[in-house]
Motif scaffolding. Structure first.
Motif, PDB file in Angstrom:
ATOM      1  N   THR A 142      -0.496  -0.391  -4.657  1.00  0.00           N
ATOM      2  CA  THR A 142      -1.450   0.771  -4.781  1.00  0.00           C
ATOM      3  C   THR A 142      -0.782   2.088  -4.563  1.00  0.00           C
ATOM      4  OG1 THR A 142      -2.173   1.093  -2.592  1.00  0.00           O
ATOM      5  CG2 THR A 142      -3.235  -0.611  -3.694  1.00  0.00           C
ATOM      6  N   ASP A 143      -1.350   3.188  -5.215  1.00  0.00           N
ATOM      7  CA  ASP A 143      -0.748   4.594  -4.627  1.00  0.00           C
ATOM      8  C   ASP A 143      -1.819   5.155  -5.209  1.00  0.00           C
ATOM      9  OD1 ASP A 143       2.360   5.581  -3.899  1.00  0.00           O
ATOM     10  OD2 ASP A 143       0.863   7.120  -4.395  1.00  0.00           O
ATOM     11  N   ILE A 144      -2.053   6.535  -4.507  1.00  0.00           N
ATOM     12  CA  ILE A 144      -2.975   7.526  -4.739  1.00  0.00           C
ATOM     13  C   ILE A 144      -2.477   8.479  -5.712  1.00  0.00           C
ATOM     14  CG2 ILE A 144      -2.485   9.298  -2.977  1.00  0.00           C
ATOM     15  CD1 ILE A 144      -5.480   9.323  -2.280  1.00  0.00           C
ATOM     16  N   SER A 145      -1.326   8.257  -6.310  1.00  0.00           N
ATOM     17  CA  SER A 145      -0.330   9.270  -7.049  1.00  0.00           C
ATOM     18  C   SER A 145      -0.451   8.540  -8.174  1.00  0.00           C
ATOM     19  CB  SER A 145       0.968   9.513  -6.427  1.00  0.00           C
ATOM     20  OG  SER A 145       1.698  10.187  -7.607  1.00  0.00           O
ATOM     21  N   SER A 185       3.411  -2.114   4.197  1.00  0.00           N
ATOM     22  CA  SER A 185       3.190  -0.589   3.836  1.00  0.00           C
ATOM     23  C   SER A 185       4.398   0.431   4.456  1.00  0.00           C
ATOM     24  CB  SER A 185       1.786   0.144   4.191  1.00  0.00           C
ATOM     25  OG  SER A 185       1.550   1.319   3.605  1.00  0.00           O
ATOM     26  N   ASN A 186       4.947   1.421   3.706  1.00  0.00           N
ATOM     27  CA  ASN A 186       5.566   2.445   4.086  1.00  0.00           C
ATOM     28  C   ASN A 186       4.830   3.661   3.824  1.00  0.00           C
ATOM     29  OD1 ASN A 186       7.498   4.396   5.116  1.00  0.00           O
ATOM     30  ND2 ASN A 186       9.097   4.045   3.102  1.00  0.00           N
ATOM     31  N   PRO A 187       3.908   4.008   4.578  1.00  0.00           N
ATOM     32  CA  PRO A 187       3.019   5.148   4.487  1.00  0.00           C
ATOM     33  C   PRO A 187       3.638   6.526   4.813  1.00  0.00           C
ATOM     34  CG  PRO A 187       2.294   4.287   6.456  1.00  0.00           C
ATOM     35  CD  PRO A 187       3.421   3.572   6.022  1.00  0.00           C
ATOM     36  N   LEU A 203      -4.408   2.278  -8.888  1.00  0.00           N
ATOM     37  CA  LEU A 203      -4.647   3.528  -8.269  1.00  0.00           C
ATOM     38  C   LEU A 203      -5.948   3.561  -7.260  1.00  0.00           C
ATOM     39  CD1 LEU A 203      -3.770   6.678  -8.598  1.00  0.00           C
ATOM     40  CD2 LEU A 203      -6.095   6.734 -10.458  1.00  0.00           C
ATOM     41  N   SER A 204      -5.327   3.929  -6.145  1.00  0.00           N
ATOM     42  CA  SER A 204      -6.285   3.562  -4.960  1.00  0.00           C
ATOM     43  C   SER A 204      -5.871   4.238  -3.606  1.00  0.00           C
ATOM     44  CB  SER A 204      -6.121   2.100  -4.570  1.00  0.00           C
ATOM     45  OG  SER A 204      -7.012   1.652  -3.359  1.00  0.00           O
ATOM     46  N   ASP A 205      -7.118   4.909  -3.043  1.00  0.00           N
ATOM     47  CA  ASP A 205      -6.854   5.565  -1.772  1.00  0.00           C
ATOM     48  C   ASP A 205      -6.708   4.188  -0.793  1.00  0.00           C
ATOM     49  OD1 ASP A 205      -7.028   6.733   0.512  1.00  0.00           O
ATOM     50  OD2 ASP A 205      -8.790   7.986   0.142  1.00  0.00           O
ATOM     51  N   TRP A 206      -5.452   4.010  -0.487  1.00  0.00           N
ATOM     52  CA  TRP A 206      -5.436   2.737   0.593  1.00  0.00           C
ATOM     53  C   TRP A 206      -6.077   1.578   0.157  1.00  0.00           C
ATOM     54  CZ3 TRP A 206      -1.117   3.844   1.633  1.00  0.00           C
ATOM     55  CH2 TRP A 206      -0.698   5.241   2.342  1.00  0.00           C
ATOM     56  N   TYR A 207      -7.144   1.006   0.678  1.00  0.00           N
ATOM     57  CA  TYR A 207      -7.896  -0.220   0.298  1.00  0.00           C
ATOM     58  C   TYR A 207      -8.857   0.072  -0.687  1.00  0.00           C
ATOM     59  CZ  TYR A 207      -5.582  -2.027   4.542  1.00  0.00           C
ATOM     60  OH  TYR A 207      -4.739  -2.511   5.641  1.00  0.00           O
ATOM     61  N   ASP A 219       3.144  14.751   0.134  1.00  0.00           N
ATOM     62  CA  ASP A 219       2.166  13.862   0.547  1.00  0.00           C
ATOM     63  C   ASP A 219       2.684  12.393   0.347  1.00  0.00           C
ATOM     64  OD1 ASP A 219       0.027  16.045   0.497  1.00  0.00           O
ATOM     65  OD2 ASP A 219      -0.609  15.464  -1.502  1.00  0.00           O
ATOM     66  N   ALA A 220       3.891  12.277   0.357  1.00  0.00           N
ATOM     67  CA  ALA A 220       4.530  11.169   0.392  1.00  0.00           C
ATOM     68  C   ALA A 220       5.303  10.929   1.762  1.00  0.00           C
ATOM     69  CB  ALA A 220       5.543  10.788  -0.600  1.00  0.00           C
ATOM     70  N   LEU A 221       5.299  12.287   2.238  1.00  0.00           N
ATOM     71  CA  LEU A 221       6.232  12.160   3.678  1.00  0.00           C
ATOM     72  C   LEU A 221       5.116  12.443   4.861  1.00  0.00           C
ATOM     73  CD1 LEU A 221       8.656  14.781   2.237  1.00  0.00           C
ATOM     74  CD2 LEU A 221       9.243  12.381   2.899  1.00  0.00           C
ATOM     75  N   LEU A 281       0.881  -1.280  -0.139  1.00  0.00           N
ATOM     76  CA  LEU A 281      -0.028  -0.138  -0.247  1.00  0.00           C
ATOM     77  C   LEU A 281       0.867   1.225  -0.142  1.00  0.00           C
ATOM     78  CD1 LEU A 281      -2.545  -1.086   2.690  1.00  0.00           C
ATOM     79  CD2 LEU A 281      -3.027  -0.851   0.109  1.00  0.00           C
ATOM     80  N   GLY A 282       0.739   2.132  -0.949  1.00  0.00           N
ATOM     81  CA  GLY A 282       1.478   3.517  -1.112  1.00  0.00           C
ATOM     82  C   GLY A 282       2.779   2.822  -1.557  1.00  0.00           C
ATOM     83  N   THR A 283       2.891   2.449  -2.967  1.00  0.00           N
ATOM     84  CA  THR A 283       4.113   1.719  -3.353  1.00  0.00           C
ATOM     85  C   THR A 283       5.286   2.696  -4.009  1.00  0.00           C
ATOM     86  OG1 THR A 283       4.800  -0.007  -4.811  1.00  0.00           O
ATOM     87  CG2 THR A 283       3.362   1.680  -6.028  1.00  0.00           C
ATOM     88  N   GLY A 284       4.787   4.030  -4.152  1.00  0.00           N
ATOM     89  CA  GLY A 284       5.758   4.810  -4.530  1.00  0.00           C
ATOM     90  C   GLY A 284       6.537   4.384  -5.911  1.00  0.00           C
TER      91      GLY A 284
HETATM   92  C1  LIG Z   1       6.655   7.045   2.367  1.00  0.00           C
HETATM   93  S1  LIG Z   1       6.090   6.908   0.624  1.00  0.00           S
HETATM   94  C2  LIG Z   1       6.656   5.278   0.362  1.00  0.00           C
HETATM   95  C3  LIG Z   1       6.971   5.134  -1.022  1.00  0.00           C
HETATM   96  C4  LIG Z   1       7.403   3.536  -1.260  1.00  0.00           C
HETATM   97  N1  LIG Z   1       6.685   2.491  -0.773  1.00  0.00           N
HETATM   98  C5  LIG Z   1       8.914   3.455  -0.565  1.00  0.00           C
HETATM   99  O1  LIG Z   1       9.085   2.848   0.583  1.00  0.00           O
HETATM  100  O2  LIG Z   1       9.762   4.393  -1.083  1.00  0.00           O
HETATM  101  C6  LIG Z   1       4.489   6.805   0.997  1.00  0.00           C
HETATM  102  C7  LIG Z   1       3.577   6.494  -0.486  1.00  0.00           C
HETATM  103  O3  LIG Z   1       1.926   6.682   0.098  1.00  0.00           O
HETATM  104  C8  LIG Z   1       1.485   7.203  -1.051  1.00  0.00           C
HETATM  105  N2  LIG Z   1      -0.023   7.654  -0.480  1.00  0.00           N
HETATM  106  C9  LIG Z   1      -0.340   8.592   0.374  1.00  0.00           C
HETATM  107  N3  LIG Z   1      -1.504   8.546   0.665  1.00  0.00           N
HETATM  108  C10 LIG Z   1      -2.025   7.588   0.176  1.00  0.00           C
HETATM  109  C11 LIG Z   1      -3.221   6.999   0.023  1.00  0.00           C
HETATM  110  N4  LIG Z   1      -4.238   7.526   0.748  1.00  0.00           N
HETATM  111  N5  LIG Z   1      -3.555   5.746  -0.680  1.00  0.00           N
HETATM  112  C12 LIG Z   1      -2.548   5.319  -1.143  1.00  0.00           C
HETATM  113  N6  LIG Z   1      -1.350   5.602  -1.432  1.00  0.00           N
HETATM  114  C13 LIG Z   1      -1.074   6.872  -0.620  1.00  0.00           C
HETATM  115  C14 LIG Z   1       2.378   8.315  -1.491  1.00  0.00           C
HETATM  116  O4  LIG Z   1       1.750   8.615  -2.778  1.00  0.00           O
HETATM  117  C15 LIG Z   1       3.681   7.774  -1.462  1.00  0.00           C
HETATM  118  O5  LIG Z   1       4.000   7.075  -2.730  1.00  0.00           O
END
Ligand SMILES: C[S@@+](CC[C@H](N)C(=O)[O-])C[C@H]1O[C@@H](n2cnc3c(N)ncnc32)[C@H](O)[C@@H]1O
Length: 302
Positions: free
Chosen positions: A158-161, A200-202, A183-187, A223-225, A135-138
């Motif tokens: 998944t990722d929202i971006s 996940s690394n959110p 493309l997904s907001d979490w689940y 938004d990734a941080l 979840l939030g694959t970046g």
């Molecule tokens: C800290 S980054 C981690 C990226 C990658 N997994 C890594 O470890 O390098 C968090 C990721 O979560 C995504 N993200 C943020 N909010 C999200 C949401 N509501 N649903 C899905 N992904 C989300 C961001 O776009 C970002 O790519």
């Protein structure tokens, strides 16, 4: 993404990169180091514009840089001196021994995240064709690394971006990894099925944390941080939704901040996880908390 006005610092008076017809690789290396960058970075940037390997920078140090190469090098040195991360300048960062394409649309992979991979592989041991969700694959580092290390796994990410997913898809293609990207907001858009492992690394930096305005973080997608709140919002959401997505005995692994271990353990215990643990990273900081879904009848798929 945070934008910062970048006024390129003045390059040294001895700037030879103004169309010097005889500028050699050796001269360029000396000039970049003299401009204030570490020798390793000087080698990476000169290598990038010339296409020479580290060995060739030595064996072909009398090669001459053409005008375009000199201009590109000047631009890269200016950007680096203004603080832009090396990974965005080179467009690449290694993770778990593999090269990943990165750009301003994604978080730069951190070595600390390798602890999540190690623990994930341990959780998958003995499971045939496991189903994995990232979840939030970046840039895709977790999903793609797990798919490469466990080619029998069925991996979703998944990722929202949309920008992040584009880079992740490209990385999967380059590395020959089979991953289904969503493309997904979490689940939200995850297919109704159960997984053996969710990783996940959110975003987990709290709003207002001064680190957001420092170093590489200034250039990474905000938004990734950060969750723009207390740093635990996304960890809470993922932990709360995981049991209804996991097989009985499946695992959830969450990366978090060095000071969030206790909070993450509490979140997983409250959500109903068993065998909750925290793994430390190479710097001996608490970095990844996990737990196992109970063996009794799993909750209905949500
Ligand atoms: C800290 S980054 C981690 C990226 C990658 N997994 C890594 O470890 O390098 C968090 C990721 O979560 C995504 N993200 C943020 N909010 C999200 C949401 N509501 N649903 C899905 N992904 C989300 C961001 O776009 C970002 O790519």
């Amino acid at each position: 993404m945070t934008q910062h006005p970048v006024n390129p610092p003045a390059l040294p008076d001895s700037d030879p990169l103004a169309g010097n017809p005889t500028l050699t690789v050796r001269d360029a290396l000396r000039w970049v180091a003299g401009a204030g960058l570490p020798v390793l970075e000087a080698r990476m940037l000169v290598g990038l514009v010339t296409g020479l390997t580290r060995t060739q920078l030595i064996t072909r140090d009398a090669d001459v840089l053409d005008h375009g190469q000199q201009q590109r090098l000047t631009d890269l040195v200016r950007r680096r001196l203004a603080g832009e991360p090396m990974a965005y300048l080179t467009g690449e960062r290694e993770f778990y021994g593999r090269p990943f394409r990165v750009g301003p649309g994604v978080l730069i992979p951190r070595p600390d995240t390798e602890v999540v991979v190690q623990r994930a592989l341990a959780c998958l041991e003995g499971r045939h064709a496991p189903r994995v969700l990232d979840l939030g694959t970046g840039s895709g580092i977790l999903a793609i690394t797990l798919a490469c290390e466990r080619p029998d796994a069925l991996v979703w990410a998944t990722d929202i971006s949309p920008a992040a997913l584009e880079i992740a898809r490209e990385n999967a293609g380059q590395l020959g990894a089979q991953v289904s990207f969503l493309l997904s907001d979490w689940y939200g858009a995850v297919p109704a099925q159960r997984f053996d492992l969710i990783v996940s690394n959110p975003p987990y930096i709290a709003a207002g944390d001064p680190h957001l305005g420092q170093g590489d973080l200034r250039f990474e997608p905000v938004d990734a941080l950060t969750d723009h709140a207390d740093g635990l919002t996304d960890l809470r959401t993922i932990a709360a939704g995981a049991l209804s997505r996991l097989e009985a005995g499946g695992w959830l692994l969450l990366e978090h901040g060095h000071d969030q271990g206790a909070a993450a353990r509490e979140l997983l215990a409250t959500a109903g996880f068993e065998a909750v643990f925290t793994e430390r990273d190479l710097g001996d900081n608490e970095r990844c908390t996990g737990g196992r879904a109970p063996a009794e009848a799993p909750r209905a798929l949500s």
